[in-house]
Design a protein around this motif. Structure first.
Motif, PDB file in Angstrom:
ATOM      1  N   SER A  52       0.828  -1.200   0.000  1.00  0.00           N
ATOM      2  CA  SER A  52       0.000   0.000   0.000  1.00  0.00           C
ATOM      3  C   SER A  52       0.863   1.251   0.000  1.00  0.00           C
ATOM      4  N   LEU A  53       1.891   1.243   0.839  1.00  0.00           N
ATOM      5  CA  LEU A  53       2.773   2.407   0.916  1.00  0.00           C
ATOM      6  C   LEU A  53       3.474   2.644  -0.420  1.00  0.00           C
ATOM      7  N   ALA A  54       3.879   1.559  -1.070  1.00  0.00           N
ATOM      8  CA  ALA A  54       4.556   1.687  -2.365  1.00  0.00           C
ATOM      9  C   ALA A  54       3.622   2.290  -3.414  1.00  0.00           C
ATOM     10  N   VAL A  55       2.364   1.881  -3.391  1.00  0.00           N
ATOM     11  CA  VAL A  55       1.408   2.406  -4.365  1.00  0.00           C
ATOM     12  C   VAL A  55       1.081   3.866  -4.070  1.00  0.00           C
ATOM     13  N   GLU A  58       3.874   5.963  -5.256  1.00  0.00           N
ATOM     14  CA  GLU A  58       3.936   6.051  -6.715  1.00  0.00           C
ATOM     15  C   GLU A  58       2.803   6.876  -7.286  1.00  0.00           C
ATOM     16  N   GLN A  59       1.579   6.668  -6.762  1.00  0.00           N
ATOM     17  CA  GLN A  59       0.400   7.216  -7.422  1.00  0.00           C
ATOM     18  C   GLN A  59      -0.309   8.307  -6.632  1.00  0.00           C
TER      19      GLN A  59
ATOM     20  N   ALA B  16       3.732  -0.064  -8.821  1.00  0.00           N
ATOM     21  CA  ALA B  16       5.038  -0.083  -8.160  1.00  0.00           C
ATOM     22  C   ALA B  16       5.439  -1.458  -7.602  1.00  0.00           C
ATOM     23  N   PRO B  17       4.607  -2.087  -6.783  1.00  0.00           N
ATOM     24  CA  PRO B  17       5.060  -3.353  -6.197  1.00  0.00           C
ATOM     25  C   PRO B  17       5.218  -4.477  -7.209  1.00  0.00           C
ATOM     26  N   PHE B  23       5.296 -10.119  -5.097  1.00  0.00           N
ATOM     27  CA  PHE B  23       3.983  -9.508  -5.342  1.00  0.00           C
ATOM     28  C   PHE B  23       3.267 -10.245  -6.464  1.00  0.00           C
ATOM     29  N   LEU B  24       4.005 -10.571  -7.505  1.00  0.00           N
ATOM     30  CA  LEU B  24       3.404 -11.295  -8.630  1.00  0.00           C
ATOM     31  C   LEU B  24       2.959 -12.695  -8.213  1.00  0.00           C
TER      32      LEU B  24
END
Lengths: 150, 150
Positions: A52-55, A58-59, B16-17, B23-24
């Motif tokens: 969540s933090l990564a998204v 990024e966004q 991002a992830p 993640f994949l």
DNA sequence: TATTGTTATACTCTATAACTATA
DNA sequence: TATAGTTATAGAGTATAACAATA
């Protein structure tokens, strides 16, 4: 479907469901999640809050609804995840001026800091997860999974 | 770690992830599990009970403890799974003559019958899961996962 | 009316602890 | 003492339903 790709347990014994790729995906997920969860524990992050933090980084700014859609997380679960990230000071819950219903999520400087540390941990965790594969094989696996993980 | 293997959502936007293979894997697992669960529902089987039945068919007679170790299922969870399979008439819970503590699990004729149907369903489900990959690519993915899914 | 976020609630899955019967 | 299986219980994780605020 394949006969020369048999999955065997650590003891070297074959296991019937290892014939199905889905079983191997479940098994890989179990291992990857456990490894990553343990690795992130010192930062008080989970795989889910990390993603969540990564998204958000990024966004952002983005709404909780958008975050949930991107990560396939139910909106009620998003509330809990964002609560946690906000309490830790990693995410700011603002109000969108154009639509005052939405909570506009934005990463904070402290959030960027911890995200950087978590990314290093993620890299280390993956090095362990994929230790048996060469660099080329890791890329192959990643590319193949990207076409399966819709 | 890789820069040319970007994961993108159905909308074509990067995420991002998606940079991390874990993640994949999580994402592929979510999809594979949902597909397979839905496909098995008409047989009143779950991915877990299917895997258990397949192992009992292959390795039976075996104890509940052995089944749990092979599938990484807690022994208390094994009880529930075997309860279900026994109630459906797919598995026989016998007593081991040598060690009367252990429940000796054996697949029944009805169990073999439903397992055969479930295997066909599994094949169909995988055809859908891996539809975007060629036969060679499916083999590659399977072989790579077998080396990650310990 | 529909959507965003929230809360309360329920449901599933799994793990922990305590028990029994055997070894 | 240790192990196989069981039960009761508790804890995650997630989903459903109902609500307030806003569109």
């Amino acid at each position: 479907m394949t006969i020369d790709n048999e999955f065997t347990t650590a003891d070297g014994q074959p296991l019937a469901p290892g014939r199905w790729t889905g079983f191997l995906i479940a098994r890989a997920h179990l291992r990857a999640h456990a490894l990553f969860q343990d690795a992130l524990a010192p930062l008080a992050l989970t795989p889910k809050s990390f993603g969540s933090l990564a998204v958000i980084a990024e966004q952002g700014p983005l709404s909780q609804a958008a975050l949930g859609e991107l990560l396939r997380i139910d909106r009620t679960t998003v509330v809990a995840v964002v609560d946690e990230l906000e309490r830790a000071g990693y995410v700011h819950r603002g109000r969108d001026a154009a639509d005052r219903r939405v909570h506009s999520l934005l990463i904070t400087p402290a959030g960027r800091q911890v995200l950087g540390e978590a990314e290093q941990i993620a890299d280390h965790s993956h090095a362990e997860l994929l230790a048996d594969l060469s660099a080329d094989e890791r890329d192959q696996l990643h590319a193949l999974l990207a076409r399966v993980a819709h």
